[in-house]
Write an enzyme that holds these catalytic residues in place. Structure first.
Site, PDB file in Angstrom:
ATOM      1  N   THR A 144       0.847  -1.188   0.000  1.00 29.04           N
ATOM      2  CA  THR A 144       0.000   0.000   0.000  1.00 29.04           C
ATOM      3  C   THR A 144       0.884   1.240   0.000  1.00 29.04           C
ATOM      4  OG1 THR A 144      -1.744   1.200   1.185  1.00 29.04           O
ATOM      5  CG2 THR A 144      -0.185  -0.035   2.524  1.00 29.04           C
ATOM      6  N   HIS A 168       2.500 -11.879  14.261  1.00 28.74           N
ATOM      7  CA  HIS A 168       3.544 -12.520  15.075  1.00 28.74           C
ATOM      8  C   HIS A 168       3.220 -13.985  15.363  1.00 28.74           C
ATOM      9  CE1 HIS A 168       7.128 -12.590  17.287  1.00 28.74           C
ATOM     10  NE2 HIS A 168       7.034 -11.436  17.918  1.00 28.74           N
TER      11      HIS A 168
END
Length: 528
Positions: free
Chosen positions: A447, A499
């Site tokens: 983006t 994560h």
């Protein structure tokens, strides 16, 4: 004294744009802050307005030409006597023409009225919603572009259905007219649901009916018969029409070939004659938007679009389900900018597309994804899916919201192929013509907030992907280079990652790899 009309100051990540449309011609009078010209970049359309009132005296750059940041596009001079006289002559001529057209329309109407007969009864067919892909369960009827009894041609758009990501068009099966509308605007429909009943050959099937429709259009809104129900709307005007919930057919377009311009919409808003009438079914069900509150502090309540609902749902889902962290770095864009400046003209001639920055980032990300397969993986329930290919989504901002079309197999694509794909996505995104298949899949997303001037941000994951790269504005900053302070073009990069899947060490090394490839573009060619 003439005033220069300049292109806007582009962000560093946007080097140039294309002149889209001139809304004024030399000799036309303009008001302060009135739209004069539109400039199209890779992702957005920029509007250039008049800095003061006067007359457009000179156009230096034609439609379709390439311009750079703050380039002079034309000049505005003080309104002169000749321009005023020409304007008055044109006004008088238009007024005479309008009177003549109205007189002819009245005569035609008088002649046609005695011969009016019931509309011919042709074969009736069901108009159905398109067949949705399995990933799309339902859609919302966004708008009916035709009314019951209105003449339509084969393949002309009857209605638009808004799904989670794209707008699907429902077209007429034959020449004829709508006999009945069964699903109103705002209602939810399923795949292949019956929307209306269509009568073949009815409505404008004959020349007599077409003649009857033409005077009506002329008397109501001044449009010629070829333009009724087939408006061309400028990008800037489209946004205003959506914001004010206007009926496009009631707005007179003053642009080329009847194109509806921004000033046309502003005039319609001021006059108040183009507002949509609320369908009876919506009024009874209480589904209509509350009217704007009058007074010194007005408010307006509008329903959230299906696309906006989906965006909100997915972003909240990403924050609630993923253990999202973000790591940052900065890259010296000097080498890429120098390479681009040196070869952009040759590149354009060879590939018929401009050399931008996104091609370098897509290729750098593809190489980094091969080295760090965890970043290219996705999570499916309790399973980890490792992808042996790189499909990179590129976030594109449209009037309806953010969409992410996907470039397939970017590892085998050339930079020219990447640039052509992104330009095509941007164009089809602004026109609402991206399909479901364009946005399905994807193993990684990029983006670019720098196109809007963002210096730093934290991008949000695009589930089920486990990472996303955020680009930002290129800004010159003092940097220590070989023991000396130099001014360098720097860009902050951000990688948000899940994560649960990716360790911090891998995320940091992944971003460093992209940084190293961009600071030494030759490594992209040598794959080292």
């Amino acid at each position: 004294m003439a005033t220069e009309i300049k292109a806007p100051s582009f962000p560093e990540s946007v080097a140039e744009g294309t002149v889209g449309t001139w809304h004024k011609k030399p000799g036309d009078s303009v008001e302060r802050d009135e739209l004069i010209v539109e400039i199209e970049t890779d992702k957005v359309v920029l509007e250039v307005v008049a800095v003061e009132a006067g007359t457009l005296s000179e156009v230096l750059v034609e439609e379709g030409d390439t311009v750079e940041s703050e380039q002079v596009l034309g000049r505005i001079g003080e309104g002169g006597g000749e321009s005023k006289e020409a304007s008055e002559e044109s006004s008088e001529k238009d007024e005479d023409d309008a009177k003549e057209d109205a007189s002819e329309a009245s005569d035609d109407k008088a002649e046609k009225k005695p011969a009016e007969a019931p509309k011919g009864g042709g074969e009736k067919r069901d108009v159905k919603a398109p067949s949705f892909p399995e990933s799309v369960q339902e859609g919302t009827v966004a708008s009916w572009t035709k009314k019951v009894g209105e003449a339509v041609k084969r393949d002309e758009v009857l209605a638009e259905i808004e799904t989670d990501k794209v707008v699907l068009e429902v077209v007429a099966p034959e020449d004829g007219a709508l006999a009945e509308i069964k699903i109103e605007e705002g209602d939810t429909v399923e795949s292949e649901a019956v929307l209306a009943v269509f009568e073949v050959g009815a409505g404008g099937g004959s020349a007599d009916t077409a003649d009857q429709e033409a005077p009506k259009a002329s008397a109501d809104d001044g449009d010629s018969d070829e333009q009724v129900g087939d408006k061309i709307v400028a990008p800037a005007a489209r946004k205003l029409i959506a914001e004010h919930d206007l009926d496009v057919s009631a707005i007179k377009g003053t642009g080329k070939d009847g194109r509806v311009l921004k000033e046309d919409v502003l005039k319609a808003v001021k006059d108040g004659g183009a507002k949509k009438s609320a369908p009876a079914k919506k009024a009874s069900s209480g589904a209509t938007a509350a009217p704007a509150v009058e007074g010194e502090r007005p408010e307006k309540r509008v329903p959230m679009t299906r696309l906006r609902k989906t965006i909100a749902k997915r972003l909240v889902q990403a924050q609630q389900t993923a253990a999202m962290l973000t790591t940052y770095n900065e890259v010296d864009m000097g080498a890429v900018m120098e390479l681009r400046s040196q070869y952009k003209d040759t590149f354009l001639k060879a590939h018929d597309v401009k050399l931008g920055f996104m091609g370098f980032f897509v290729k750098a990300a593809s190489e980094a994804l091969k080295r760090f397969p965890d970043v290219n993986a996705s999570i499916d329930g309790d399973d980890i899916v490792y992808h042996g290919y790189q499909d990179i989504g590129v976030a594109v901002s449209t009037d309806r919201g953010l969409v992410v079309p996907v470039l397939r197999d970017t590892d085998s694509m050339k930079i020219a192929d990447v640039e052509k794909g992104i330009v095509d996505f941007g164009k089809r995104g602004r026109e609402g013509k991206l399909g479901i298949e364009d946005m399905q899949g994807g193993t990684f997303t990029i983006t670019n907030g720098g196109i809007f001037g963002s210096l730093m941000s934290t991008p949000i994951l695009n589930p089920p992907q486990t990472a996303i790269l955020g680009m930002h504005k290129i800004q010159e900053r003092p940097m220590a280079v070989n023991g000396k302070v130099e001014i360098r073009p720097m860009m902050y990069l951000a990688v948000s990652y899940d994560h649960r899947m990716i360790d911090g060490k891998d995320a940091v090394q992944f971003l460093v790899t992209i940084k190293e490839l961009l600071e030494d573009p030759a490594r992209l060619l040598l794959e080292i």
